[in-house]
Enzyme design. Structure first.
Site, PDB file in Angstrom:
ATOM      1  N   ASP A 283       0.822  -1.202   0.000  1.00 55.27           N
ATOM      2  CA  ASP A 283       0.000   0.000   0.000  1.00 55.27           C
ATOM      3  C   ASP A 283       0.865   1.264   0.000  1.00 55.27           C
ATOM      4  O   ASP A 283       1.932   1.307   0.624  1.00 55.27           O
ATOM      5  CB  ASP A 283      -0.893  -0.001   1.248  1.00 55.27           C
ATOM      6  CG  ASP A 283      -1.894   1.124   1.271  1.00 55.27           C
ATOM      7  OD1 ASP A 283      -2.729   1.192   0.351  1.00 55.27           O
ATOM      8  OD2 ASP A 283      -1.850   1.945   2.215  1.00 55.27           O
ATOM      9  N   GLU A 311       1.019   0.246  -4.732  1.00 54.80           N
ATOM     10  CA  GLU A 311       0.006   1.239  -5.088  1.00 54.80           C
ATOM     11  C   GLU A 311       0.675   2.612  -5.204  1.00 54.80           C
ATOM     12  O   GLU A 311       1.104   3.193  -4.206  1.00 54.80           O
ATOM     13  CB  GLU A 311      -1.089   1.295  -4.023  1.00 54.80           C
ATOM     14  CG  GLU A 311      -2.131   2.376  -4.292  1.00 54.80           C
ATOM     15  CD  GLU A 311      -2.760   2.928  -3.031  1.00 54.80           C
ATOM     16  OE1 GLU A 311      -3.905   3.419  -3.124  1.00 54.80           O
ATOM     17  OE2 GLU A 311      -2.131   2.899  -1.953  1.00 54.80           O
ATOM     18  N   ASP A 382     -10.667   2.044  -3.485  1.00 54.03           N
ATOM     19  CA  ASP A 382     -10.498   3.486  -3.324  1.00 54.03           C
ATOM     20  C   ASP A 382     -11.237   4.306  -4.374  1.00 54.03           C
ATOM     21  O   ASP A 382     -11.083   5.527  -4.417  1.00 54.03           O
ATOM     22  CB  ASP A 382      -9.005   3.843  -3.368  1.00 54.03           C
ATOM     23  CG  ASP A 382      -8.271   3.421  -2.105  1.00 54.03           C
ATOM     24  OD1 ASP A 382      -8.897   3.455  -1.028  1.00 54.03           O
ATOM     25  OD2 ASP A 382      -7.089   3.053  -2.191  1.00 54.03           O
TER      26      ASP A 382
END
Length: 744
Positions: A283, A311, A382
Site C-alpha cells: 500500500d 500502489e 479506493d
C-alpha cells in the site's frame, strides 16, 4: 525541485563545484571491476546437481493468474463468534447500517467461498491487510459517528491477526483451502503508517499506536524513540518530500529511516510470509522513500520468492509520473496500473475516444520494463465503482474484456462479476464513493454474464501464452471501436470491442497474425461476437473476411501454436535480486526434462523445472546490473533471453545528505557512485539516485539502497535545466555500509 532564488555557498559538509560544465578534475575516479573470464566460462559450463523439487518453489510470477481483490470484512461472514471480539469490542454493526464499522466478513468466510472463487477462474486472492487494526472507536471528524478499521488500513499490531477476521488458525485454514484449489494468497500490506492521530487530542482513537504482540512501542504523541515522522499532513501531493515524509491524511507516518522501524516491519512481514502468503500488494508506495522500499523488497526476497506490486495512485498526467516509472523499473516490485485504469474508465464509463486507451497501452509497453507484471483493474476499494459512474452492464462487461486481455495481470474487484454496487452519495459528493464502494456481497450466483466472461477469459489466460506474455498491437481503431492483437511467438489473440450504443462498424481492411482459418468467439457470443474467417497473407498480415461489429459487441478470437522444442521465455519474477535469491522464469516449450539455466552467462542452480516454469537461484558469479537469463532445453536448444537486474548484494537503506549547495531555479541534485545501486557513476537520471529532496534548502538528501557491508565511493552532481552536469569537486567520498538496519 524548482527554486526562485540563488544562494551563495555556505560552510558545508559537502560542497559542489561552481562550474557549469564537467571538468576532468571534478569527475569521479572510477575502477572497472574485472571477473576472470576463465572462472566465468567454467561457471557457465558447470552442471547443476541440486535435486529438483516436484512443485514450484517460487510464486514470483503471477502472469497466468487472475487476481480477485476482496475486502475481508465485506465478503462473507463464516464465523459469527468473532463478530464482536473482546479484544476489540463494540466496533461491529450487524445491521449493516453504519458503513464504517465491521460487518462480519472474516478469514473463515473466504475459506467457505473458495469453491466459488475457483469456479470463477481466480488464480490469486488479494485480501485486506490482515493485521490487527485500531481496537477502539475513532470518531468521524465531520459527523462524530463511530468508525473502525474494517478496511484493514489502520494497522496497530502488525504481528497479530485482526480479531474481527479470526485467529492464526483461521488464517492458516484459509491459506490451506486456497492452496488446495490452486489459488495463491496475496496480502495487502500497509507499512507507510499506522492509524489515525490528532495532535490536539492525545485520546483520539489509539493515537497512532504501534504495538508488537500486544506490547505498545510508541504512540504519535509519546514517541521518544522516533518511530514516526512529525511533519504534519501532506501539503502538496506533487511534492516528493511532502508525500514521503508527511502524514497521509491523518495517519501516523512511520519513519522508515529509523532502524527500529525497519527491523519492526521486516520481522512483521517475515511472520506473515511464514504462514504461507504467496504475494504482497504494498500500500501507498508513493508515500515511502523508494530507496527504503528497494531494501525492504530485498529483505523479503532473501528468504521468500513472491510476487510484489505497489500502489502508486497516479496516471501518466501526474507531475510525479517520471518518478513512478523509475520506481517500477528499478525498485524490485511492480505496480497497480492506475494509468490503464484511468483510460478504461474514461473510455467505457465516460465515452472518451478509444485513442486514449491505445495511447496508454503504447505508453506502458515503452516505459515500463516488465509491463506484463502491471496489475490491471477496472474497480478498486479506493474508487467509486464503474456502475456507480455509468449503470450500463454492457459497458462494464466490455471494460472487463479489455482489462483481462491487454498486457498486465488482471484484477477483479469483489462483486463486479455480479454487478455489485451501491450509489449512495458520500460526504465528498461522490456517488458510490468510499465507503459505499464497499458493500457486503449480496450474491454468490454463478450465472451472470460478467461471471461467464471472467471465467472464460481466465481459462484462455491459462491456455494461450499470448495473454500472459504477448505484446499488444493496434489493428483497427476509431472513436468507438478498438481492435488489438496480443502475440507471443506464434500464439495470437485478437480482440474487438465496439462501445457505441447505436452505430455498427464494418471492420474493413482488417489484418491479423491469426493463421488462415475460421475462429469462433472465445466468449461464446456473450457480447454478440461471431465467427471470424482469415485468409493467408504475408508478413504476419493475414486479411480477415467481412465482419461487422455491432453496437455493444465484443469478441475474442484465439490461436495457440503447436508445441515446439525451443524454450520461449515470456516473463521473470521477481525482477531484481542478488546471488542466492530464487526467481521464476515462465513461458512455453521448456520441455518436461530439466535442462540448464544461466544468468549473465553464469550457470544457475535449477530448483524446479516444468514445461512452462523454471525456478532457479541467482548464481554468485553473475555481474551486477541488467543480465540476460537464458534457458537451454535438455536437448541442448537455447531459448531467448530475458532481462533480470542482479544486485551487488544484500541491500541496506542509507540516507545521503549534502548541505550548503547553491542552485538555480530548475536545477536538481543527484547522487552517483561506484556500484550498480548508485548507477556506476552514470548521470542518466533514470538510474542515478534522485532528485534529492530539499525541504530545508540548501540541505538536500535522499534515501538509497546500497550493498550491505560494502565500502562504497560516491559523489553528488547538479543536473541543470539545459541538461549539463556539474560534478562535486574533490576526491570521491567513501562510506562503509552497515550490515543491517539503516545508515546515514
Amino acid at each position: 525541485m524548482h527554486r526562485r532564488r540563488r544562494l551563495l555557498f555556505a560552510g558545508t559538509a559537502v560542497s559542489l563545484a561552481a562550474a557549469t560544465a564537467v571538468t576532468v578534475a571534478a569527475t569521479p575516479s572510477q575502477a572497472t571491476p574485472v571477473r576472470s573470464a576463465v572462472a566465468a566460462n567454467a561457471a557457465a559450463n558447470a552442471a547443476t546437481t541440486a535435486a529438483l523439487s516436484s512443485t514450484p518453489v517460487s510464486t514470483g510470477d503471477m502472469t497466468s493468474d487472475v487476481i480477485y481483490q476482496l475486502l475481508t470484512d465485506r465478503f462473507y461472514d463464516g464465523d459469527t463468534s468473532n463478530d464482536n471480539p473482546s479484544s476489540s469490542p463494540n466496533l461491529n454493526d450487524s445491521s449493516h447500517s453504519n458503513w464504517q464499522e465491521y460487518w462480519g466478513g472474516d478469514f473463515a468466510g473466504v475459506t467457505a467461498k473458495m469453491q466459488y472463487l475457483s469456479d470463477l477462474g481466480v488464480g490469486a486472492i488479494w485480501i485486506s491487510p490482515p493485521v490487527q487494526n485500531v481496537n477502539v472507536p475513532v470518531p468521524d471528524s465531520t459527523t462524530g459517528a463511530t468508525t473502525a478499521g474494517y478496511h484493514g488500513y489502520w494497522g496497530m499490531d502488525f504481528y497479530t491477526p485482526e480479531p474481527h477476521f479470526g485467529q492464526w488458525a483461521d488464517f492458516d485454514a484459509m491459506v490451506a483451502a486456497a492452496h488446495a484449489k490452486g489459488i495463491k494468497v496475496i496480502m495487502d500490506w500497509a507499512v507507510n503508517d499506522t492509524n489515525p492521530e490528532d495532535t490536539s487530542n492525545p485520546d483520539y482513537g489509539a493515537g497512532g499506536a504501534l504495538k508488537q504482540n500486544g506490547t505498545t512501542l510508541s504512540t504519535y504523541d509519546n514517541d521518544p524513540n522516533g518511530y514516526f515522522h512529525h511533519n504534519g499532513g501532506v501539503a502538496d501531493y506533487n511534492n516528493l518530500y511532502d508525500v514521503e515524509y508527511q502524514n497521509l491524511f491523518n495517519l501516523a507516518d512511520l519513519a522508515q529511516e529509523n532502524p527500529a522501524v525497519t527491523n519492526y516491519v521486516q520481522g512483521a512481514v517475515d511472520t506473515w510470509l511464514g504462514h504461507g502468503v504467496d504475494g504482497i500488494r504494498m500500500d501507498a508506495v508513493k508515500h515511502m522513500p523508494g530507496g527504503w522500499l528497494k531494501g525492504y523488497v530485498d529483505h523479503i526476497e532473501n528468504s521468500h520468492s513472491v510476487f510484489m506490486y505497489g500502489e502508486w495512485a497516479d496516471p501518466s498526467t501526474a507531475a510525479l509520473w517520471p518518478n513512478e516509472v523509475k520506481f517500477a523499473n528499478t525498485d524490485g516490485q511492480s505496480l497497480e496500473n492506475f494509468d490503464l485504469n484511468t483510460a478504461e474508465r474514461d473510455v467505457f464509463a465516460d465515452n472518451a475516444n478509444m485513442s486514449e486507451l491505445d495511447s496508454e497501452l503504447s505508453r506502458q509497453q515503452s516505459s515500463i520494463n516488465w509491463s506484463n507484471d502491471l496489475v490491471d483493474f477496472v474497480d478498486s476499494q479506493d474508487e467509486n465503482r464503474f456502475l456507480s459512474i455509468n449503470n450500463n452492464t454492457t459497458l462494464l462487461d466490455q471494460a472487463t474484456v479489455v482489462n483481462m486481455t491487454v498486457p498486465g495481470i488482471p484484477s477483479v474487484y469483489y462483486g463486479d462479476e455480479n454487478y455489485l454496487h451501491n450509489d449512495t452519495t458520500n460526504s465528498f459528493g461522490q456517488v458510490g464513493g468510499d465507503p459505499y464502494n464497499r458493500p457486503m456481497v449480496s450474491s454468490f450466483a454463478e450465472n451472470s454474464r460478467n461471471f461467464g466472461i471472467t471465467q472464460k477469459l481466465a481459462a484462455l489466460r491459462k491456455s494461450n501464452p499470448a495473454l500472459r506474455y504477448g505484446s499488444s498491437t493496434q489493428r483497427w481503431i476509431n472513436n468507438d471501436v478498438y481492435v488489438y492483437e496480443r502475440k507471443f511467438y506464434n500464439d495470437t489473440v485478437l480482440v474487438a470491442v465496439n462501445k457505441s450504443t447505436s452505430t455498427s462498424y464494418p471492420l474493413t481492411s482488417l489484418n491479423t497474425a491469426l493463421p488462415a482459418g475460421s475462429y469462433n468467439d472465445v466468449l461464446g457470443g456473450a457480447l454478440g461476437g461471431g465467427t471470424l474467417t482469415v485468409t493467408a497473407g504475408t508478413g504476419g498480415n493475414n486479411p480477415t473476411g467481412a465482419y461487422t461489429l455491432n453496437p455493444g459487441q465484443a469478441a475474442v478470437w484465439s490461436y495457440t501454436a503447436p508445441a515446439g522444442s525451443t524454450p520461449q521465455v515470456g516473463n521473470i519474477g521477481p525482477t531484481i535480486g542478488h546471488s542466492g535469491d530464487v526467481v521464476a522464469v515462465t513461458g512455453t516449450d521448456f520441455g518436461t526434462t530439466a535442462g540448464t539455466a544461466t544468468v549473465g552467462g553464469v550457470a544457475a542452480t535449477v530448483k524446479y523445472w516444468s514445461n512452462t516454469e523454471v525456478d532457479l537461484a541467482i548464481p554468485s558469479g553473475a555481474a551486477a546490473g541488467l543480465d540476460q537469463v537464458v534457458l537451454t532445453s535438455s536437448g541442448g536448444v537455447a531459448g531467448n533471453g530475458i532481462s533480470y537486474h542482479v544486485e551487488s548484494g544484500t541491500q541496506v537503506p542509507v540516507t545521503f545528505t549534502v548541505t550548503g549547495t547553491s542552485t538555480s531555479p530548475g536545477d536538481e541534485i543527484y547522487l552517483a557512485g561506484d556500484d550498480d545501486e548508485l548507477g556506476n557513476w552514470s548521470t542518466d537520471t533514470s538510474v542515478a539516485i534522485g532528485p534529492l529532496l530539499d525541504p530545508n534548502y540548501p540541505t538536500w538528501f535522499s534515501l538509497a539502497s546500497v550493498p550491505a557491508g560494502a565500502n562504497i565511493q560516491f559523489k553528488f552532481f547538479i543536473k541543470h535545466t539545459d541538461g549539463t552536469v556539474t560534478w562535486e569537486g574533490g576526491s570521491n567520498h567513501t562510506y562503509t555500509v552497515p550490515n543491517s538496519g539503516t545508515g546515514t
